[in-house]
Design an enzyme around this catalytic site. Sequence first.
Site, short mmCIF file in Angstrom:
data_model
loop_
_atom_site.label_atom_id
_atom_site.label_comp_id
_atom_site.label_asym_id
_atom_site.label_seq_id
_atom_site.Cartn_x
_atom_site.Cartn_y
_atom_site.Cartn_z
N CYS A 90 0.87 -1.17 0.00
CA CYS A 90 0.00 0.00 0.00
C CYS A 90 0.91 1.22 0.00
CB CYS A 90 -0.85 -0.08 1.27
SG CYS A 90 -2.02 1.22 1.44
N CYS A 123 5.60 -29.18 -19.38
CA CYS A 123 4.54 -28.28 -18.89
C CYS A 123 5.15 -27.05 -18.22
CB CYS A 123 3.66 -29.03 -17.90
SG CYS A 123 2.41 -27.96 -17.15
#
Length: 273
Positions: A90, A123
Amino acid sequence: PPFCGGLLHVKEPGIFVCVVCGLPLFTTDHKFDSGTGWPSFYREFDPEHVARKPDLSYGMVRTEITCARCGAHLGHVFDDGPPPTGERHCVNSAALRFYARGRELPPESQPVKTEVAYFAGGCFWGIEHYFQQGPGVLDAQSGYMQGHVDHPTYEQVCSGTTGHAETVKVTYDPKRISYRRLLQAFFDMHDPTQENRQGPDVGEQYRSGIWYVNEEQKREALAFIAELEASGRYGKRKIVTKVEPAKTFWPAEDYHQDYIAKTGRACHVKNPW
Ligand SMILES: [Zn+2]
């Protein structure tokens, strides 16, 4: 104060640097709308650029974040953010200056000259997950490479008709991690002796490959493979890893990015660090 910072609603791609010293601190890639009125990010541009320290003011236990280079106050970090980190940085708008992507950063904002490497090891979920954790790796991204169709989708690549390999793009700081160390990690994470498959995943899109961006990478990759073969690590099995010049990297769909971190799924890839 919240809701009046000029950078709250910036969404265009770019970098937020320290208003005092110019160090890159956050990017819009990691920005999210927290509803708090403060610019919020789930991750730093680079953890080394943002310092943390306990803040016990106002009778609360919080973690203050500061610019790691000049010590300027940035805001606080909380553990109620979104995946993949679960963190919410923040930040006070007044502590940041925004540079849209493509706009040249001032010299003081360029302490890190990054390089890029591409690895295909089956993958991409697990390969991306562990490359992301490498010390000196700034970003790992899943995508498709070495095919002959532009803007391929996952479904197209899975059909095995586009020629692409599931590939991880690794952006790293060569002062902190070498290409050779990335090669070591890559070979620790997958089995380079399996042709067009990794474990349960079968098909050309799961082939083992190193897509080099310059002659130096090509030389290092070939030398490393020669060393591995000479070491006898794989017995009589031959290393089938392809070493080719990199073609266009097509980022995979958002739901593939940070897949292991977001889903908490187990992964058969071994942690190479
Ligand atoms: Zn600073």
